[in-house]
Design a protein around this motif. Sequence first.
Motif, PDB file in Angstrom:
ATOM      1  N   MET A   1      16.049  41.299 -44.644  1.00 46.04           N
ATOM      2  CA  MET A   1      16.515  42.493 -43.942  1.00 46.04           C
ATOM      3  C   MET A   1      17.122  42.102 -42.597  1.00 46.04           C
ATOM      4  SD  MET A   1      14.325  45.844 -42.674  1.00 46.04           S
ATOM      5  CE  MET A   1      13.991  46.421 -44.335  1.00 46.04           C
ATOM      6  N   ARG A   2      18.240  42.702 -42.299  1.00 51.23           N
ATOM      7  CA  ARG A   2      18.906  42.440 -41.020  1.00 51.23           C
ATOM      8  C   ARG A   2      18.045  42.944 -39.865  1.00 51.23           C
ATOM      9  NH1 ARG A   2      24.207  45.864 -39.337  1.00 51.23           N
ATOM     10  NH2 ARG A   2      24.601  45.028 -37.261  1.00 51.23           N
ATOM     11  N   ARG A   3      17.872  42.108 -38.854  1.00 55.74           N
ATOM     12  CA  ARG A   3      17.108  42.479 -37.670  1.00 55.74           C
ATOM     13  C   ARG A   3      18.047  42.667 -36.485  1.00 55.74           C
ATOM     14  NH1 ARG A   3      12.004  38.217 -37.582  1.00 55.74           N
ATOM     15  NH2 ARG A   3      11.061  38.859 -39.581  1.00 55.74           N
ATOM     16  N   VAL A   4      17.774  43.687 -35.687  1.00 58.57           N
ATOM     17  CA  VAL A   4      18.561  43.937 -34.487  1.00 58.57           C
ATOM     18  C   VAL A   4      17.604  44.231 -33.335  1.00 58.57           C
ATOM     19  CG1 VAL A   4      20.511  44.837 -35.809  1.00 58.57           C
ATOM     20  CG2 VAL A   4      18.805  46.417 -34.903  1.00 58.57           C
ATOM     21  N   CYS A   5      18.061  43.990 -32.130  1.00 54.39           N
ATOM     22  CA  CYS A   5      17.241  44.188 -30.935  1.00 54.39           C
ATOM     23  C   CYS A   5      17.848  45.284 -30.070  1.00 54.39           C
ATOM     24  CB  CYS A   5      17.143  42.886 -30.143  1.00 54.39           C
ATOM     25  SG  CYS A   5      16.240  43.043 -28.569  1.00 54.39           S
ATOM     26  N   LEU A   6      17.118  46.370 -29.920  1.00 55.91           N
ATOM     27  CA  LEU A   6      17.492  47.455 -29.004  1.00 55.91           C
ATOM     28  C   LEU A   6      16.646  47.285 -27.761  1.00 55.91           C
ATOM     29  CD1 LEU A   6      18.973  50.141 -28.385  1.00 55.91           C
ATOM     30  CD2 LEU A   6      17.107  51.318 -29.593  1.00 55.91           C
ATOM     31  N   THR A   7      17.272  46.957 -26.631  1.00 56.34           N
ATOM     32  CA  THR A   7      16.499  46.576 -25.454  1.00 56.34           C
ATOM     33  C   THR A   7      16.666  47.556 -24.300  1.00 56.34           C
ATOM     34  OG1 THR A   7      15.944  44.738 -23.958  1.00 56.34           O
ATOM     35  CG2 THR A   7      18.279  45.072 -24.457  1.00 56.34           C
ATOM     36  N   LEU A   8      15.566  47.746 -23.584  1.00 57.02           N
ATOM     37  CA  LEU A   8      15.519  48.592 -22.395  1.00 57.02           C
ATOM     38  C   LEU A   8      14.850  47.804 -21.281  1.00 57.02           C
ATOM     39  CD1 LEU A   8      15.838  51.407 -20.998  1.00 57.02           C
ATOM     40  CD2 LEU A   8      13.540  51.932 -21.848  1.00 57.02           C
ATOM     41  N   PRO A   9      15.627  47.173 -20.403  1.00 58.25           N
ATOM     42  CA  PRO A   9      15.034  46.532 -19.234  1.00 58.25           C
ATOM     43  C   PRO A   9      14.791  47.575 -18.141  1.00 58.25           C
ATOM     44  CG  PRO A   9      17.383  46.003 -19.370  1.00 58.25           C
ATOM     45  CD  PRO A   9      17.068  46.941 -20.497  1.00 58.25           C
ATOM     46  N   THR A  10      13.670  47.469 -17.430  1.00 54.58           N
ATOM     47  CA  THR A  10      13.384  48.466 -16.404  1.00 54.58           C
ATOM     48  C   THR A  10      12.486  47.897 -15.316  1.00 54.58           C
ATOM     49  OG1 THR A  10      12.534  50.701 -16.008  1.00 54.58           O
ATOM     50  CG2 THR A  10      11.351  49.371 -17.621  1.00 54.58           C
TER      51      THR A  10
END
Length: 457
Positions: A1-10
């Motif tokens: 399965m394709r993996r993707v990274c949704l990132t929120l730096p804070t």
Amino acid sequence: MRRVCLTLPTNRACAATIRAVGEEAAYGARHFGVEVHLLILDSSDAPVLAEHRAAVGALPPVPGVVVHHFDEAEQRTFLREVIARSGVAAPERVLDLMLPSRVSYGACTNRAFLIAEALGCASVHRRDSDSRYQYLDGEPVFPFHHELTALGRQAAEVAGLVSRSRLDPACADRPVAMVGGSFVGEMSVDVGEIRRLDPGVYHDVIGLSVPAGYPEIWRRNLIEESFRGAGTASFTGDRTTLTAVSPMRVDMCNIGFDHGVYGRVPLPPATDTIGSDYFLIHLVHDAGLPGVLHNRHIDNYYTGERRSDSGFLAYQLRLAKYLLSTLYVNAVYARTAAAGAALLDAGGHVRASAVAGFVRDSTRLDRAENGERLDVVDRSYRGLGGRYAAAADVFAARRDQLLDEARTDMEEFALLIDAWEPLARTSRSEGLRVSGELRSSGTAFEPIGSPARGLTP
């Protein structure tokens, strides 16, 4: 399965944004059948960190969504392992560039890039803590839709999925390297008050970022368009364009990169400098890599801290450093634009060594021009009076330090580019082994080469 990274730096309170980005992650997993790694990189102080852990813990479990919430101690543990095993020179200096003690827009995203590589993700998608989504017919409008549709696919295939194509046919066999939109609402840089107080001063100050030699009409247009995003119009329907995306049309709060980009070149790790995280947008454009421009714009707003006196001064310092950085980055952009497709190797990937050479060459520029930039800022801010005059006093007291830092930032960027390939390779090959449930607050992981242990406080 394709993996993707949704990132929120804070580094500030954003529980509502965490919930909203969690919804976007769920949307991606449901509609595209991908495994979404929601990566929250948290540099907040203890009370805010606790609020964020509670917000993460309250996210509903969603099949295909894995949540990672790492504080700075957890990030540092990961980085130390990667840096040590990569064998790069000056490991402590590299660690400081990856996790500096001061605010760095580029460094926080670089950490996301390396962790995404360790997780085996094919792309990184960034959102910001001062962002919200637009709505249409009561439903949030997620940029994830266009990013997951196009990133990594051959441009010729994507051409049939967009509203229009303006891509050079010679680039049709290359994969889409970047998908982005802009923002609506308040300006991305807090200079609206300057414009209201004195349009002439605004023109003088913002004009410092425009490369020398531009015809005056172009110069005026660039100043008028800077930091204004897509204006204030509400979303009414999708419009997408396959093209070499102009850096003026996208924002880092609304961006997705294929790993073939960030796996080769990092962002500048400059501290206290707005705009330091936009380098890859320019590089993708100048190299002629395909991109998709869309109109699912983020709703931008200013936090209360940014309106405070302390927040104002901190932000004006970051603006001043940005204006000084343009001496160097504009010189680099001129070189990358002139190189064009020559920036790419036989496999169509950016040649990091060429970029590092351009960055190093820029550090040899005479900094007298930057002294003149500071003179313009000083004169302009004193003319505005009030807290702008107070900021001018701070700039004057730190004049030599600011001039030195602008050059040092580029020297350190070149060093990080040199180190980046072994860092990314080590992250990819060694991995980051996630344990526990699909959804957890402060996901436990096994540091590279160490026995399994949880790192959640």
